[in-house]
Motif scaffolding. Structure first.
Motif, mmCIF file in Angstrom:
data_model
loop_
_atom_site.group_PDB
_atom_site.id
_atom_site.type_symbol
_atom_site.label_atom_id
_atom_site.label_comp_id
_atom_site.label_asym_id
_atom_site.label_seq_id
_atom_site.Cartn_x
_atom_site.Cartn_y
_atom_site.Cartn_z
ATOM 1 N N LEU A 220 0.831 -1.210 0.000
ATOM 2 C CA LEU A 220 0.000 0.000 0.000
ATOM 3 C C LEU A 220 0.861 1.255 0.000
ATOM 4 N N ILE A 221 1.889 1.282 0.843
ATOM 5 C CA ILE A 221 2.775 2.441 0.901
ATOM 6 C C ILE A 221 3.527 2.601 -0.424
ATOM 7 N N GLY A 222 3.935 1.505 -1.017
ATOM 8 C CA GLY A 222 4.639 1.575 -2.288
ATOM 9 C C GLY A 222 3.775 2.135 -3.404
ATOM 10 N N VAL A 223 2.510 1.703 -3.471
ATOM 11 C CA VAL A 223 1.614 2.128 -4.555
ATOM 12 C C VAL A 223 1.118 3.561 -4.361
ATOM 13 N N LEU A 224 0.733 3.907 -3.118
ATOM 14 C CA LEU A 224 0.089 5.209 -2.912
ATOM 15 C C LEU A 224 1.076 6.342 -2.609
ATOM 16 N N PRO A 225 1.662 6.441 -1.396
ATOM 17 C CA PRO A 225 2.568 7.571 -1.155
ATOM 18 C C PRO A 225 3.746 7.630 -2.127
ATOM 19 N N PHE A 226 4.388 6.499 -2.399
ATOM 20 C CA PHE A 226 5.600 6.544 -3.205
ATOM 21 C C PHE A 226 5.308 6.668 -4.700
ATOM 22 N N ALA A 227 4.589 5.717 -5.277
ATOM 23 C CA ALA A 227 4.367 5.748 -6.722
ATOM 24 C C ALA A 227 3.369 6.829 -7.134
ATOM 25 N N THR A 228 2.218 6.889 -6.453
ATOM 26 C CA THR A 228 1.160 7.820 -6.885
ATOM 27 C C THR A 228 1.479 9.264 -6.513
ATOM 28 N N SER A 229 1.717 9.532 -5.217
ATOM 29 C CA SER A 229 1.977 10.915 -4.797
ATOM 30 C C SER A 229 3.190 11.499 -5.512
ATOM 31 N N TYR A 230 4.292 10.758 -5.499
ATOM 32 C CA TYR A 230 5.514 11.308 -6.066
ATOM 33 C C TYR A 230 5.511 11.280 -7.593
ATOM 34 N N LEU B 192 2.872 12.059 -9.333
ATOM 35 C CA LEU B 192 2.153 13.299 -9.631
ATOM 36 C C LEU B 192 3.030 14.525 -9.365
ATOM 37 N N ILE B 193 3.771 14.510 -8.258
ATOM 38 C CA ILE B 193 4.608 15.655 -7.907
ATOM 39 C C ILE B 193 5.708 15.872 -8.947
ATOM 40 N N TYR B 194 6.385 14.805 -9.328
ATOM 41 C CA TYR B 194 7.465 14.927 -10.318
ATOM 42 C C TYR B 194 6.924 15.460 -11.641
ATOM 43 N N TRP B 195 5.784 14.928 -12.074
ATOM 44 C CA TRP B 195 5.215 15.405 -13.333
ATOM 45 C C TRP B 195 4.820 16.877 -13.227
ATOM 46 N N ALA B 196 4.186 17.244 -12.110
ATOM 47 C CA ALA B 196 3.663 18.598 -11.958
ATOM 48 C C ALA B 196 4.759 19.647 -11.833
ATOM 49 N N GLU B 197 5.895 19.289 -11.258
ATOM 50 C CA GLU B 197 6.954 20.287 -11.067
ATOM 51 C C GLU B 197 7.607 20.716 -12.380
ATOM 52 N N ALA C 41 -3.008 18.525 -9.722
ATOM 53 C CA ALA C 41 -2.373 17.236 -9.419
ATOM 54 C C ALA C 41 -1.660 17.279 -8.081
ATOM 55 N N ILE C 42 -0.990 18.408 -7.785
ATOM 56 C CA ILE C 42 -0.279 18.511 -6.505
ATOM 57 C C ILE C 42 -1.254 18.595 -5.345
ATOM 58 N N VAL C 43 -2.384 19.286 -5.531
ATOM 59 C CA VAL C 43 -3.389 19.375 -4.462
ATOM 60 C C VAL C 43 -4.007 18.008 -4.184
ATOM 61 N N LEU C 44 -4.173 17.188 -5.217
ATOM 62 C CA LEU C 44 -4.779 15.860 -5.038
ATOM 63 C C LEU C 44 -3.772 14.812 -4.566
ATOM 64 N N SER C 45 -2.493 15.005 -4.888
ATOM 65 C CA SER C 45 -1.489 13.987 -4.576
ATOM 66 C C SER C 45 -1.379 13.645 -3.092
ATOM 67 N N PRO C 46 -1.597 14.609 -2.152
ATOM 68 C CA PRO C 46 -1.479 14.239 -0.737
ATOM 69 C C PRO C 46 -2.530 13.239 -0.259
ATOM 70 N N LEU C 47 -3.620 13.062 -1.027
ATOM 71 C CA LEU C 47 -4.628 12.084 -0.602
ATOM 72 C C LEU C 47 -4.023 10.693 -0.519
ATOM 73 N N ALA C 48 -3.182 10.353 -1.494
ATOM 74 C CA ALA C 48 -2.513 9.050 -1.466
ATOM 75 C C ALA C 48 -1.575 8.953 -0.268
ATOM 76 N N SER C 49 -0.868 10.054 0.034
ATOM 77 C CA SER C 49 0.025 10.061 1.198
ATOM 78 C C SER C 49 -0.761 9.949 2.495
ATOM 79 N N ALA C 50 -1.924 10.608 2.545
ATOM 80 C CA ALA C 50 -2.747 10.572 3.757
ATOM 81 C C ALA C 50 -3.227 9.154 4.047
ATOM 82 N N ILE C 51 -3.651 8.446 3.015
ATOM 83 C CA ILE C 51 -4.070 7.050 3.196
ATOM 84 C C ILE C 51 -2.905 6.225 3.730
#
Length: 292
Positions: free
Chosen positions: A68-78, A80-85, A154-164
């Motif tokens: 779960l941590i691998g898929v959501l905070p790491f893969a999904t949040s980051y 989105l962040i890398y793409w958005a920056e 994308a950056i505003v939504l990305s923390p949802l994965a980290s929060a989970i």
């Protein structure tokens, strides 16, 4: 663990995470976003697991939590962040990510009985969100390219994965080795990002410059290995919402570092938005009732 050690680790996380936003932006000058993020987390995971082996720790862990941590905070949040920056300045990206405590507070109220949703917390988060709205609008003004609005969203939504991930870690981390669990999660997230990158990005176009190599190594060792293992330790000692407020403090450092190393503009609106974020933290976390 003593309170002094806990808050020292908390401060260290703020310092390191403040720097990661501009380091990501520097790396994106030479490396495609998903490719760079994938290498970062794959290297970090391999390094953390190697450290666990050197310390003679068992590599067994909670497979569900690590996945779960691998898929959501790491893969999904980051991811989105890398793409958005690519389209939003690093300092304002950090400010926008500050919405994380709102997501954590709502999820904690649902899944963590010890962390109910108190009115004071809602008021504080509401004030902080006012600052995020200002930062969002400023991102649109200072961003580059036709994807600026989508990148800010994308950056505003990305923390949802980290929060989970934070709430799940708080519920299941008891008795687990944070080094081993995070190592497997980082490796999982890194490989997923590389799998996304392979058909969508040109790896041959990568420029292996001092900036790109240094960025990946710093982010793997300090921005990932140190920070996320430390975060897992802090989640044992502090409420999930308290740890999530780190994301509301780091924008100040990110704004300053972005200006110093990438000549990113620091506007009065961006600073005021970040100040509102801090004001929200004070309202939500400061024990006014105890003072009375």
């Amino acid at each position: 663990m003593s309170r002094a050690v806990v808050w020292t680790l908390y401060a260290a996380l703020v310092l390191v995470w403040s720097s990661t936003w501009v380091v990501i932006a520097l790396g994106l000058e030479d490396v495609a976003p998903f490719f760079g993020a994938g290498i970062r987390f794959t290297l970090a995971g391999a390094g953390v697991l190697a450290a666990a082996v050197a310390l003679k720790r068992s590599l067994r862990t909670d497979v569900l939590l690590a996945g779960l941590i691998g898929v959501l905070p790491f893969a999904t949040s980051y991811g989105l962040i890398y793409w958005a920056e690519q389209y939003v300045t690093s300092g304002l990206a950090a400010v926008l990510f500050g919405v994380l405590p709102l997501y954590v507070a709502l999820l904690a109220a649902l899944f963590l009985p010890a962390e109910p949703l108190r009115p004071r917390l809602l008021v504080g988060v509401g004030i902080a969100l006012g600052g995020l709205v200002l930062a969002f609008n400023e991102s649109l003004d200072l961003g580059s390219g036709e994807h600026t609005a989508l990148a800010a969203l994308a950056i505003v939504l990305s923390p949802l994965a980290s929060a989970i991930g934070n709430v799940a870690t708080k519920k299941r981390i008891a008795g687990l080795d944070p080094l081993v669990m995070n190592g497997w999660a980082m490796l999982t997230g890194g490989l997923l990002l590389l799998a996304v990158s392979a058909p969508t990005e040109d790896w041959g176009a990568t420029t292996w410059s001092l900036n790109s190599i240094g960025s990946i190594l710093y982010l793997a060792a300090f921005g990932t290995g140190f920070t996320f293992v430390t975060l897992t330790v802090l989640l044992r000692e502090l409420p999930a919402v308290t740890t999530s407020f780190i994301s509301m403090i780091i924008p100040f450092g990110a704004l300053v570092l972005g200006a110093l190393f990438r000549d990113e503009p620091v506007t009065a609106i961006a600073v005021f938005g970040a100040m509102l974020v801090v004001a929200g933290i004070v309202v939500a976390q400061f024990p006014f009732g105890r003072m009375r």
